[in-house]
Design a protein around this motif. Structure first.
Motif: not given
Lengths: 237, 237
Positions: A221-226, A229-237, B91-92, B94
């Motif tokens: 569960w914690n390693r798969t997208p719904i 709905t995947q919006r791509g990996r994190g973009e940095g803060i 993850i949105d 990172s």
């Protein structure tokens, strides 16, 4: 020597606390307030101590989780015990105030404490008392659910006040805030006190506790997208 | 005055601890290590404080329970945050060591602490630190699950040791034994300290907290026999 006469485990499950308490000499034990998800675990734990569960006891009719008593009775033939004021229709042994619940050479004394529910009881065992939801650490069970009565609850707390200060309280839930300080952990936490990396690594790698029960499901569960709905990996803060 | 600048709740769920931390002025908050069963509850709790959840943050990839991050993102459009070492594909934002996670006028500082998992981080907030499974009260997360590394864990604990003693530790689980004594409860438990029955009854009946979420299911289960297996009511001990 108490340490040799009994075995004792507190088991946390879904916010509830259950207890396995056994007579070491006669290899029989009881489970108090078992929770349904852990039914098989209690049986395994009893086996670990070379024993079998004689009674499954509910301190009262739980309104917040499913009791495992019924399952332990059905699957393993374990006798179920509750106060006689209960409505539960699957109880083998009904008890009342002052009764002794015997297992091997040990026994629990019933202290009838209605208030949270009409069928609430505490179980006194030497210098310990299992209080269910009648007395919690820093609180007590609510009295506004089915069978609850604030007047009775007051009287039941008075009854507990009349018992010795040294008696250790093992409740059915633990709602205290879980907090410590870094200073306390630096002083008391065995993992923080190890002085070398080698020693620490040895400590951490020399034991292999069982895997978490839901590890497969959780990691999946914690390693798969719904889906979709995947919006791509994190973009940095 | 800290009490007015933030709001803060520790939420227990299925053996895990989650946290809601908010900026009182700007009415935005974050949820740390949310658990799937409570997804809607966090949102409600945020509303109770007149706020909305801005970020859902996992301190690491949990192997023991399902994170609510994905659900909070999908259903409520809440941005998800994890350390950039994570494999989680939903993850949105990172983050990495030293980053600040801002919400309103408040912010959490990322302290990268691999060891329990490769993506483990702690979150420092003024005099509090959210330690996930990196540091537990009296323990630390195991290092033998996927992504675990005992050497890294040792270094991460050293990193935490270098922080101030006064910092309060809020862990991802609380595995301590839950025990008190009747003496302590008589002295400290507000419910035990009420001196008259009238006062007690007023206290217990004047508030109506929400019903337990599973009350219907629990009472139904706990009050019915397993079909076809009823052996009659209790027979006395």
């Amino acid at each position: 020597m108490s340490g040799e006469e009994i075995f004792f485990e507190q088991i946390r499950s879904a916010g509830c606390l259950s207890y396995l308490l056994g007579c070491a000499k006669d290899k029989v034990c009881v489970v108090i307030d078992p929770e349904i998800d852990k039914a098989a675990d209690y049986v395994e734990l009893a086996k670990f101590f070379g024993s079998a569960i004689h009674y499954a006891i509910d301190t009262h009719t739980h309104a917040d989780h499913n009791s495992a008593c019924k399952v332990l009775r059905e699957r393993y033939g374990i006798k179920t015990v509750m106060h006689r004021a209960t409505d539960a229709p699957y109880i083998d042994v009904s008890v009342e105030d002052g009764d002794e619940i015997k297992f091997g050479q040990q026994s629990l004394r019933v202290v009838y404490t209605p208030g949270h529910t009409q069928d609430a009881m505490c179980l006194l065992f030497k210098d310990r008392i299992f209080t269910g939801d009648t007395l919690l650490i820093g609180g007590c069970g609510r009295t506004d659910l089915p069978g609850g009565n604030a007047e009775s609850q007051y009287q039941s707390l008075l009854k507990l006040k009349s018992l010795g200060d040294e008696i250790r309280v093992y409740p059915g839930h633990d709602y205290r805030e879980a907090v410590s300080t870094l200073g306390e952990e630096k002083q008391k936490n065995a993992r923080m006190l190890v002085s070398t990396q080698e020693e620490f690594v040895h400590f951490m790698t020399s034991r292999k506790p069982p895997l978490p029960r839901k590890i497969q499901e959780a990691l999946e569960w914690n390693r798969t997208p719904i889906q979709g709905t995947q919006r791509g990996r994190g973009e940095g803060i």
